[in-house]
Design an enzyme around this catalytic site. Structure first.
Site, PDB file in Angstrom:
ATOM      1  N   CYS A 140      -8.223  -7.326 -11.938  1.00  0.00           N
ATOM      2  CA  CYS A 140      -9.228  -6.730 -12.827  1.00  0.00           C
ATOM      3  C   CYS A 140      -9.678  -5.361 -12.329  1.00  0.00           C
ATOM      4  O   CYS A 140     -10.839  -5.178 -11.954  1.00  0.00           O
ATOM      5  CB  CYS A 140     -10.404  -7.684 -12.946  1.00  0.00           C
ATOM      6  SG  CYS A 140      -9.843  -9.271 -13.531  1.00  0.00           S
ATOM      7  N   GLU A 141      -8.768  -4.428 -12.256  1.00  0.00           N
ATOM      8  CA  GLU A 141      -9.081  -3.050 -11.887  1.00  0.00           C
ATOM      9  C   GLU A 141      -8.064  -2.145 -12.552  1.00  0.00           C
ATOM     10  O   GLU A 141      -6.870  -2.462 -12.556  1.00  0.00           O
ATOM     11  CB  GLU A 141      -8.930  -2.818 -10.369  1.00  0.00           C
ATOM     12  CG  GLU A 141      -9.938  -3.512  -9.545  1.00  0.00           C
ATOM     13  CD  GLU A 141     -10.102  -2.883  -8.168  1.00  0.00           C
ATOM     14  OE1 GLU A 141      -9.863  -1.674  -8.003  1.00  0.00           O
ATOM     15  OE2 GLU A 141     -10.485  -3.631  -7.271  1.00  0.00           O
ATOM     16  N   ARG A 169       0.651  -0.061  -1.967  1.00  0.00           N
ATOM     17  CA  ARG A 169       1.009   1.355  -1.797  1.00  0.00           C
ATOM     18  C   ARG A 169       0.832   2.206  -3.050  1.00  0.00           C
ATOM     19  O   ARG A 169       0.311   3.316  -2.958  1.00  0.00           O
ATOM     20  CB  ARG A 169       2.431   1.506  -1.229  1.00  0.00           C
ATOM     21  CG  ARG A 169       2.632   0.762   0.109  1.00  0.00           C
ATOM     22  CD  ARG A 169       3.936   1.106   0.800  1.00  0.00           C
ATOM     23  NE  ARG A 169       3.921   2.445   1.328  1.00  0.00           N
ATOM     24  CZ  ARG A 169       4.496   3.474   0.760  1.00  0.00           C
ATOM     25  NH1 ARG A 169       5.192   3.333  -0.344  1.00  0.00           N
ATOM     26  NH2 ARG A 169       4.399   4.664   1.286  1.00  0.00           N
ATOM     27  N   GLU A 206       9.012   4.398  18.161  1.00  0.00           N
ATOM     28  CA  GLU A 206       8.253   3.348  17.471  1.00  0.00           C
ATOM     29  C   GLU A 206       8.535   3.363  15.968  1.00  0.00           C
ATOM     30  O   GLU A 206       7.616   3.510  15.159  1.00  0.00           O
ATOM     31  CB  GLU A 206       6.749   3.546  17.703  1.00  0.00           C
ATOM     32  CG  GLU A 206       6.329   3.599  19.159  1.00  0.00           C
ATOM     33  CD  GLU A 206       4.855   3.987  19.347  1.00  0.00           C
ATOM     34  OE1 GLU A 206       4.190   4.354  18.344  1.00  0.00           O
ATOM     35  OE2 GLU A 206       4.382   3.925  20.477  1.00  0.00           O
ATOM     36  N   GLY A 255       9.165   2.201  12.200  1.00  0.00           N
ATOM     37  CA  GLY A 255       8.862   1.054  11.347  1.00  0.00           C
ATOM     38  C   GLY A 255       9.587   1.209  10.021  1.00  0.00           C
ATOM     39  O   GLY A 255      10.647   0.635   9.767  1.00  0.00           O
ATOM     40  N   ARG A 256       9.057   2.104   9.198  1.00  0.00           N
ATOM     41  CA  ARG A 256       9.544   2.289   7.829  1.00  0.00           C
ATOM     42  C   ARG A 256      11.048   2.546   7.740  1.00  0.00           C
ATOM     43  O   ARG A 256      11.732   1.994   6.895  1.00  0.00           O
ATOM     44  CB  ARG A 256       8.795   3.470   7.210  1.00  0.00           C
ATOM     45  CG  ARG A 256       9.043   3.633   5.733  1.00  0.00           C
ATOM     46  CD  ARG A 256       8.428   4.923   5.192  1.00  0.00           C
ATOM     47  NE  ARG A 256       7.149   5.278   5.730  1.00  0.00           N
ATOM     48  CZ  ARG A 256       5.985   5.061   5.101  1.00  0.00           C
ATOM     49  NH1 ARG A 256       5.966   4.496   3.919  1.00  0.00           N
ATOM     50  NH2 ARG A 256       4.851   5.429   5.670  1.00  0.00           N
ATOM     51  N   GLY A 316       7.594   7.325  12.485  1.00  0.00           N
ATOM     52  CA  GLY A 316       7.308   8.309  11.441  1.00  0.00           C
ATOM     53  C   GLY A 316       8.461   8.807  10.606  1.00  0.00           C
ATOM     54  O   GLY A 316       8.235   9.476   9.588  1.00  0.00           O
ATOM     55  N   TYR A 323       5.275  -1.907   5.019  1.00  0.00           N
ATOM     56  CA  TYR A 323       3.899  -1.834   4.539  1.00  0.00           C
ATOM     57  C   TYR A 323       3.759  -2.462   3.153  1.00  0.00           C
ATOM     58  O   TYR A 323       2.956  -2.038   2.336  1.00  0.00           O
ATOM     59  CB  TYR A 323       3.389  -0.371   4.544  1.00  0.00           C
ATOM     60  CG  TYR A 323       3.610   0.292   5.878  1.00  0.00           C
ATOM     61  CD1 TYR A 323       2.834  -0.034   6.976  1.00  0.00           C
ATOM     62  CD2 TYR A 323       4.659   1.214   6.063  1.00  0.00           C
ATOM     63  CE1 TYR A 323       3.056   0.542   8.217  1.00  0.00           C
ATOM     64  CE2 TYR A 323       4.891   1.795   7.304  1.00  0.00           C
ATOM     65  CZ  TYR A 323       4.087   1.453   8.377  1.00  0.00           C
ATOM     66  OH  TYR A 323       4.314   2.016   9.603  1.00  0.00           O
ATOM     67  N   TYR A 353      -1.874   4.995  -2.221  1.00  0.00           N
ATOM     68  CA  TYR A 353      -1.353   6.340  -1.908  1.00  0.00           C
ATOM     69  C   TYR A 353      -0.693   7.003  -3.103  1.00  0.00           C
ATOM     70  O   TYR A 353      -0.030   8.024  -2.939  1.00  0.00           O
ATOM     71  CB  TYR A 353      -0.297   6.276  -0.796  1.00  0.00           C
ATOM     72  CG  TYR A 353      -0.621   5.411   0.385  1.00  0.00           C
ATOM     73  CD1 TYR A 353      -1.648   5.750   1.260  1.00  0.00           C
ATOM     74  CD2 TYR A 353       0.110   4.257   0.651  1.00  0.00           C
ATOM     75  CE1 TYR A 353      -1.931   4.953   2.358  1.00  0.00           C
ATOM     76  CE2 TYR A 353      -0.162   3.458   1.750  1.00  0.00           C
ATOM     77  CZ  TYR A 353      -1.200   3.816   2.597  1.00  0.00           C
ATOM     78  OH  TYR A 353      -1.467   3.032   3.676  1.00  0.00           O
TER      79      TYR A 353
END
Ligand code: LLP
Length: 419
Positions: A341-342, A311, A273, A275-276, A239, A370, A315
């Site tokens: 196409c969005e 991302r 743990e 990650g980022r 985190g 991510y 987010y």
């Protein structure tokens, strides 16, 4: 601190100029720096020097085999959340005795796979999962090492989608219920209770929520010990946040010092743990400008899209954009968008950028975590290549997918095929 710098106005990763990779590999591609990954891993792991600990890299953040092997070579373990991640971790050479298995929905097959592989522990998230694990372990005549993920009900003050430690989130077991569940588990023949875990959220930029939850865990471990349940592993999850733009997260050493202080008197091995914080700023996504469109708004259409880097769309996350050739003085305010196409397919919105022209290369910074792992084949776009730089050399650590990859496994039933 990362190793993406301009030399003679050309963006380099360590000693390799990005245009050279783009010429040989094509665009878009994810790029990672061995020196940055190594530095970040060591800075994080080193922050806990002096206490027994295991740095279990969160595989979901960046799961390429080469990167997992790099961490394994430095003594890293893995935090996994699926059978697929377990397979990757083992293939990469991570010691099963350094693998912890988190997640609210482990299937029976996945529990069996973890047991057969001999992982360090299952971070169990519900009583039903415990019963299932007991059954699977009994059928294998083995004993499952268990920690429960408790929900400390602490507000991590991060994006709602990646906040996990509040009572209203789906994760873990409420501390109020946990003592009873620990007592039941301790009496089960094929369960060995050994730890307490938590993970309160991702991209945290303050230390206080970590300290607050560790404090609650510590009190809880004390209660368990009074009831005769010995706890030898305390898993604090991941985190710790990174700088994408203006954020000022604590340095891993400051985080480590605060946690070590709170761990005093607890005779447990600490599991982390991250990650980022390890991979986020070690990776970038390199894309090429296809077209520019001027009008009420300016658009820079690039060859990477929301399927490659989800991302920003998902987010509203910010990724800085840097030109690969850094000498263009003229600026413009523009959206950087992909070919999907969005309207939600954007990589940056209303940002001041160099006045990019078709065929210019640009780098989406801080995309190592991510990024590739959340990419998809939406719009039948092959997933991009992944490249790892080491000094003045580089390796393609994942080939760009081809059109054949897109349809692998699909078939047309006989009745639809007209003779
Ligand atoms: N441990 C557990 C149990 C987790 O669920 C996570 C992340 C981690 C560790 C690693 O957290 P980190 O150190 O990377 O913050 N896709 C989102 C992030 C989702 C995080 C999910 N869990 C994003 O792109 O921001």
């Amino acid at each position: 601190m990362h190793y993406y710098t301009y030399k003679n106005d050309i963006l380099h990763c360590e000693d390799v100029p990005l245009p050279e990779i783009a010429r040989n590999v094509g665009t878009p591609f994810y790029l990672y720096s061995t020196a940055t990954l190594t530095r970040h891993f060591k800075a994080f792991d080193g922050a806990f020097e002096g206490i027994p600990h295991i740095t279990c890299f969160a595989v979901k953040s960046c799961s390429n085999l080469a990167i997992l092997r790099l961490f394994a070579n430095m003594g890293g373990g893995a935090d996994i959340v699926s059978g697929g991640e377990l397979f990757r971790a083992l293939e990469a050479g991570i010691d099963p005795k350094r693998i912890v298995y988190s997640g609210v929905g482990k299937t029976e097959e996945e529990l069996r796979y973890g047991l057969q592989a001999g992982i360090l522990q299952f971070n169990v998230e519900s009583e039903q999962e415990l019963f299932k694990l007991q059954d699977v372990a009994a059928s294998l005549k083995s004993v499952a090492p268990v920690s429960f993920r408790v929900n400390p009900d602490v507000d991590p003050k991060t994006h709602a989608y990646i906040s996990t430690g509040l009572a209203q989130n789906k994760f873990g077991i409420a501390i109020a219920d946990a003592e009873r569940i620990y007592r039941n588990a301790a009496a089960m023949p094929n369960i060995h209770v050994q730890g307490v875990s938590c993970h309160i959220g991702s991209q945290l930029t303050k230390i206080s929520p970590f300290v607050e939850s560790l404090h609650k865990l510590k009190l809880f471990v004390g209660c368990l010990q009074e009831s005769g349940i010995e706890i030898s592993y305390l898993d604090l999850g991941g985190g710790l946040g990174i700088t994408y733009g203006e954020e000022e997260p604590p340095h891993p050493q400051t985080y480590g010092d605060a946690i070590k202080k709170e761990m005093e008197g607890l005779h447990c091995t600490l599991i982390l743990e991250p990650g980022r914080v390890i991979v986020g700023n070690a990776g970038i996504l390199v894309a090429k400008v296809l077209y520019t469109k001027a009008g009420v708004k300016n658009f820079i259409v690039v060859d990477a899209a929301m399927n490659d880097l989800a991302r920003p769309s998902l987010y509203n996350a910010y990724h800085a954009i840097q030109p690969v050739i850094g000498n263009r003085q003229e600026k413009m305010i523009a959206d950087v968008v992909g070919p999907i196409c969005e309207t939600g397919d954007f990589l940056a919105k209303d940002k001041e950028l160099p006045a990019f022209q078709p065929n210019d290369l640009l780098a989406l910074m801080s995309a190592g975590a991510y990024g590739f792992t959340m990419s998809s084949n939406y719009n039948s776009r092959p997933r991009v290549a992944e490249v790892l730089v080491n000094g003045n050399g580089y390796h393609v650590i994942r080939q760009r997918e081809t059109h054949e990859h897109l349809i692998a496994g699909e078939s047309i039933p006989e009745y639809l095929i007209e003779s």
